[in-house]
Design a protein around this motif. Structure first.
Motif, PDB file in Angstrom:
ATOM      1  N   TRP A  53       0.831  -1.210   0.000  1.00 36.34           N
ATOM      2  CA  TRP A  53       0.000   0.000   0.000  1.00 36.34           C
ATOM      3  C   TRP A  53       0.860   1.252   0.000  1.00 36.34           C
ATOM      4  O   TRP A  53       0.536   2.250  -0.660  1.00 36.34           O
ATOM      5  N   THR A  54       1.962   1.223   0.731  1.00 35.35           N
ATOM      6  CA  THR A  54       2.841   2.385   0.826  1.00 35.35           C
ATOM      7  C   THR A  54       3.435   2.718  -0.539  1.00 35.35           C
ATOM      8  O   THR A  54       3.462   3.888  -0.946  1.00 35.35           O
ATOM      9  N   PHE A  55       3.877   1.706  -1.264  1.00 37.19           N
ATOM     10  CA  PHE A  55       4.403   1.932  -2.614  1.00 37.19           C
ATOM     11  C   PHE A  55       3.333   2.546  -3.515  1.00 37.19           C
ATOM     12  O   PHE A  55       3.599   3.468  -4.283  1.00 37.19           O
ATOM     13  N   LEU A  56       2.110   2.027  -3.412  1.00 35.45           N
ATOM     14  CA  LEU A  56       1.043   2.522  -4.278  1.00 35.45           C
ATOM     15  C   LEU A  56       0.618   3.942  -3.905  1.00 35.45           C
ATOM     16  O   LEU A  56       0.288   4.747  -4.790  1.00 35.45           O
ATOM     17  N   ILE A  57       0.642   4.281  -2.631  1.00 31.91           N
ATOM     18  CA  ILE A  57       0.365   5.658  -2.221  1.00 31.91           C
ATOM     19  C   ILE A  57       1.438   6.586  -2.803  1.00 31.91           C
ATOM     20  O   ILE A  57       1.119   7.650  -3.349  1.00 31.91           O
ATOM     21  N   LEU A  58       2.698   6.188  -2.700  1.00 31.75           N
ATOM     22  CA  LEU A  58       3.775   7.011  -3.255  1.00 31.75           C
ATOM     23  C   LEU A  58       3.650   7.119  -4.781  1.00 31.75           C
ATOM     24  O   LEU A  58       3.910   8.179  -5.360  1.00 31.75           O
ATOM     25  N   ARG A  59       3.242   6.029  -5.425  1.00 29.65           N
ATOM     26  CA  ARG A  59       3.013   6.078  -6.876  1.00 29.65           C
ATOM     27  C   ARG A  59       1.963   7.134  -7.193  1.00 29.65           C
ATOM     28  O   ARG A  59       2.159   7.991  -8.049  1.00 29.65           O
ATOM     29  N   ASP A  60       0.814   7.062  -6.489  1.00 31.03           N
ATOM     30  CA  ASP A  60      -0.268   8.007  -6.757  1.00 31.03           C
ATOM     31  C   ASP A  60       0.139   9.440  -6.411  1.00 31.03           C
ATOM     32  O   ASP A  60      -0.217  10.379  -7.133  1.00 31.03           O
ATOM     33  N   ALA A  61       0.881   9.617  -5.326  1.00 32.36           N
ATOM     34  CA  ALA A  61       1.362  10.953  -4.969  1.00 32.36           C
ATOM     35  C   ALA A  61       2.291  11.499  -6.053  1.00 32.36           C
ATOM     36  O   ALA A  61       2.239  12.685  -6.383  1.00 32.36           O
ATOM     37  N   GLY A  90       0.419  13.095  -8.728  1.00 32.09           N
ATOM     38  CA  GLY A  90      -0.290  14.322  -8.408  1.00 32.09           C
ATOM     39  C   GLY A  90      -1.472  14.199  -7.468  1.00 32.09           C
ATOM     40  O   GLY A  90      -2.106  15.202  -7.144  1.00 32.09           O
ATOM     41  N   LEU A  91      -1.814  12.991  -7.015  1.00 24.02           N
ATOM     42  CA  LEU A  91      -2.893  12.877  -6.044  1.00 24.02           C
ATOM     43  C   LEU A  91      -2.384  13.367  -4.695  1.00 24.02           C
ATOM     44  O   LEU A  91      -1.230  13.127  -4.336  1.00 24.02           O
TER      45      LEU A  91
END
Length: 162
Positions: free
Chosen positions: A24-32, A35-36
């Motif tokens: 989840w942490t990797f995917l949050i960083l991906r989305d951030a 630009g999210l």
């Protein structure tokens, strides 16, 4: 300490995993990095439970990869912005994207980096900034650094003895 718990390490990979070693942490960083910034945006993009998202965002803030900034007073609402550290993690995400497309996209490439001007697909590789050489086993090997302690020195010796 159980085998499932890791002692603090000098290993750069281990130290990074201590801070971002969760899917989840990797995917949050991906989305951030795309630009999210807001909780509801991450929740919708990822389909993650709110309690899990809350914990991962708090950990990313605590570890210095995201900054939590209020954007609304009533009710209080926050956005999560990449810090310099978080932006620097983009290279890791790019390497994972390239690896995933190269090895696991059996149905074809679903997401890729493209040149903003031409739209041409990028083919990311890791390159040494000093020499310009691709980072491969042919050109480079793992070695202890100047601050290496016993853990790293023992690992380097173990690898060299194989």
């Amino acid at each position: 300490m159980s085998k499932s718990e890791r002692a603090p390490t000098q290993c750069p990979v281990g130290r990074t995993l201590e801070r971002v070693g969760d899917g989840w942490t990797f995917l949050i960083l991906r989305d951030a990095s795309h630009g999210l910034t807001r909780f509801d945006q991450f929740e919708k993009s990822l389909g993650v439970a709110p309690n899990i998202l809350t914990k991962r965002l708090a950990a990313l803030v605590e570890n210095g990869l995201l900054e939590r900034r209020r954007y609304q007073e009533r009710p209080p609402r926050y956005e999560y912005l990449l810090t310099d550290l978080g932006r620097d993690f983009g290279g890791v995400l790019t390497a994972m994207l390239a690896f995933g497309n190269r090895h696991f996209a059996t149905e074809g490439i679903a997401g890729q980096l493209v040149d903003r001007r031409t739209g041409e697909a990028a083919d990311p590789i890791l390159v040494d900034r000093k020499s310009g050489k691709p980072i491969t086993a042919e050109h480079f090997t793992y070695a202890a650094g100047p601050a290496a302690g016993p853990e790293v020195l023992d690992r380097v010796a173990f690898i060299a003895a194989r």
